[in-house]
Scaffold this active site. Structure first.
Site, PDB file in Angstrom:
ATOM      1  N   GLN A 129     -47.828 -53.248  27.815  1.00 53.66           N
ATOM      2  CA  GLN A 129     -47.406 -52.084  26.889  1.00 53.66           C
ATOM      3  C   GLN A 129     -47.602 -51.018  27.699  1.00 53.66           C
ATOM      4  O   GLN A 129     -48.342 -50.561  28.272  1.00 53.66           O
ATOM      5  CB  GLN A 129     -48.627 -51.894  25.557  1.00 53.66           C
ATOM      6  N   GLY A 130     -46.224 -50.369  27.831  1.00 57.18           N
ATOM      7  CA  GLY A 130     -45.983 -49.136  28.650  1.00 57.18           C
ATOM      8  C   GLY A 130     -45.832 -47.930  27.570  1.00 57.18           C
ATOM      9  O   GLY A 130     -44.640 -47.481  27.263  1.00 57.18           O
ATOM     10  N   TYR A 131     -46.938 -47.345  27.250  1.00 55.91           N
ATOM     11  CA  TYR A 131     -46.977 -46.198  26.474  1.00 55.91           C
ATOM     12  C   TYR A 131     -47.768 -45.045  26.895  1.00 55.91           C
ATOM     13  O   TYR A 131     -47.136 -44.111  27.433  1.00 55.91           O
ATOM     14  CB  TYR A 131     -47.842 -46.632  25.271  1.00 55.91           C
ATOM     15  N   SER A 132     -48.848 -44.966  27.232  1.00 54.09           N
ATOM     16  CA  SER A 132     -49.675 -43.788  27.973  1.00 54.09           C
ATOM     17  C   SER A 132     -48.925 -43.316  29.394  1.00 54.09           C
ATOM     18  O   SER A 132     -48.320 -44.138  29.999  1.00 54.09           O
ATOM     19  CB  SER A 132     -50.882 -43.939  28.074  1.00 54.09           C
TER      20      SER A 132
ATOM     21  N   GLU B  81     -51.505 -52.688  16.035  1.00 57.33           N
ATOM     22  CA  GLU B  81     -52.474 -52.711  17.149  1.00 57.33           C
ATOM     23  C   GLU B  81     -53.883 -52.124  16.602  1.00 57.33           C
ATOM     24  O   GLU B  81     -54.854 -52.759  17.095  1.00 57.33           O
ATOM     25  CB  GLU B  81     -51.982 -51.854  18.304  1.00 57.33           C
TER      26      GLU B  81
ATOM     27  N   SER C 164     -56.735 -42.167  20.361  1.00 61.70           N
ATOM     28  CA  SER C 164     -57.938 -41.552  20.226  1.00 61.70           C
ATOM     29  C   SER C 164     -58.619 -41.263  18.837  1.00 61.70           C
ATOM     30  O   SER C 164     -57.650 -41.196  17.927  1.00 61.70           O
ATOM     31  CB  SER C 164     -58.139 -40.322  21.026  1.00 61.70           C
ATOM     32  N   ASN C 165     -59.911 -41.115  18.789  1.00 62.44           N
ATOM     33  CA  ASN C 165     -60.333 -40.941  17.493  1.00 62.44           C
ATOM     34  C   ASN C 165     -59.973 -39.553  16.959  1.00 62.44           C
ATOM     35  O   ASN C 165     -59.999 -39.394  15.704  1.00 62.44           O
ATOM     36  CB  ASN C 165     -62.058 -40.493  17.528  1.00 62.44           C
ATOM     37  N   GLU C 166     -59.512 -38.656  17.744  1.00 58.45           N
ATOM     38  CA  GLU C 166     -59.049 -37.305  17.222  1.00 58.45           C
ATOM     39  C   GLU C 166     -57.696 -37.451  16.470  1.00 58.45           C
ATOM     40  O   GLU C 166     -57.438 -37.074  15.387  1.00 58.45           O
ATOM     41  CB  GLU C 166     -59.055 -36.307  18.550  1.00 58.45           C
TER      42      GLU C 166
END
Length: 403
Positions: free
Chosen positions: A128-131, A248, A388-390
């Site tokens: 996966q190329g996301y971040s 996901e 993230s959780n945030e």
């Protein structure tokens, strides 16, 4: 949703147990046990996928028309629970869990015919190329560009924390195709890279705190990708990406894996001793922590059942996927923290070599202590990756509470 076991469910459970007993070798179980995260030995991942594919079970959540078993909610729950209890390798193929369902929802018939069979068989492995550097949780700020050039895009930029890039032959990624779009969520497209060993692609390893090679940084230097490999319309990749992220975050069998981890923790607590020399499991303070965690695991299980029911009825899990991702990762971290508390001073020595299959390097302390520290370190990232959780709290606040 009725979760009571019917006669046909019991028969299916027995069928699954018989299959696992016959096909899950000691080597496969050992590698799974010695893997702190989701990325086990590649040869064994392929071996296990091909064993499952031969039976028609490599994609538990896929419908029959796309090559899956067409299982109902209860069957998928039974499968995940039995695999976790038997110590089977994680189903960590992003093609099965993410790209496949995304192509079913947004791909063309030609794309589905081209990619789905090789995903099912284990011949293709996707990353996966996301971040990117500077745009992790703020995914919409990505800067990796894809400039139009006739029938192709030319990609330049980099992707970070790319799980399994060193073991993959294909990649799905988000790229910026319109840098002048008025909103950062606009101007993004969703592409598929067929040849991940193509000229211009470089994969640099990143070694985690646990000493494992799971993630990487990937660089793109004038990499050509056909426009036929775009999923969805140009500059509409954000819609496709959100669809994929729901799978996901919501389709990882959190409950079964958490329940299995908690059961192992209970066994560990019965073997370890508290300060007064009694079983740690009999210590009131530690017993209370386990009971509280048991309640949290049960809550995750029931939330997951709701998500599975939505998926089986053709609905997207929506904000519930964020809920299960947040609570699942938090609860898993709590279990690993209790594991560290249980083994006490045996958490200090981290003997990486003892985790290699066939190694003659002995662990320091009891066998059950070997993987506690690596799993604790690996799970630190769970509240970050996949959103993230945030970010999850923001999604729930907007979608559920209307804030």
């Amino acid at each position: 949703m009725d979760l009571a076991m019917k006669a046909e469910d019991v028969a299916f459970r027995d069928e699954v147990r018989a299959f696992l007993k016959e096909n899950l070798t000691d080597e496969l179980k050992a590698h799974a046990r010695l893997t702190p995260g989701i990325l086990s030995d590649q040869d064994l991942r392929v071996e296990w996928t091909k064993i499952l594919h031969k039976r028609g079970w490599s994609a538990p959540s896929w419908p029959k028309e796309h090559g899956g078993p067409g299982w109902n909610v209860m069957q998928r729950f039974i499968w995940a629970s039995e695999c976790a209890a038997a110590g089977a390798p994680h189903g960590s193929n992003m093609g099965l869990a993410m790209v496949g369902p995304t192509l079913m929802g947004h791909g063309t018939p030609e794309q589905r015919a081209k990619y789905l069979p090789a995903i099912l068989s284990g011949d293709d492995w996707w990353c996966q190329g996301y971040s990117e550097p500077g745009s992790g949780s703020d995914l919409a700020s990505l800067q990796c560009r894809a400039d139009s050039d006739g029938d192709d895009y030319i990609i330049n930029g980099t992707k970070l924390w790319t799980t399994g890039a060193h073991q993959s032959n294909k990649m799905f990624l988000l790229v910026r195709t319109d840098p002048n779009a008025p909103k950062k969520q606009e101007g993004i497209s969703f592409l598929l890279i067929d040849d991940f060993q193509a000229k211009g692609i470089k994969v640099d390893p990143i070694i985690t705190l646990a000493g494992d090679h799971e993630v990487n940084q990937v660089f793109f230097d004038d990499v050509r990708v056909p426009k036929a490999n775009r999923v969805g319309a140009e500059n509409n990749g954000w819609t496709v990406a959100k669809y994929l992220l729901e799978f996901e975050r919501g389709g990882a069998a959190h409950g079964a894996n958490l329940r299995n981890s908690l059961n192992k923790l209970k066994v560990m607590a019965a073997a370890e001793r508290s300060d007064n020399g009694e079983k740690l499991s009999d210590d009131p303070a530690f017993a209370r922590k386990i009971a509280e965690t048991d309640v949290e695991v049960t809550a995750v299980e029931y939330t997951e059942h709701r998500i599975m029911s939505q998926l089986s009825n053709g609905q997207n899990p929506g904000a519930a996927a964020s809920m299960i991702k947040l609570r699942g990762s938090d609860t898993n971290q709590k279990i690993t923290e209790l594991g560290m508390e249980a083994i006490a001073y045996y958490a200090e020595p981290h003997v990486l070599e003892a985790r290699n299959w066939g190694s003659n390097v002995p662990p320091v302390g009891p066998d059950h202590a070997l993987m506690v520290m690596p799993k604790y370190l690996n799970t630190r990232a769970q509240t970050i990756f996949g959103g993230s959780n945030e970010v999850q709290r923001g999604i729930m606040a907007k979608a559920v509470l209307g804030l």
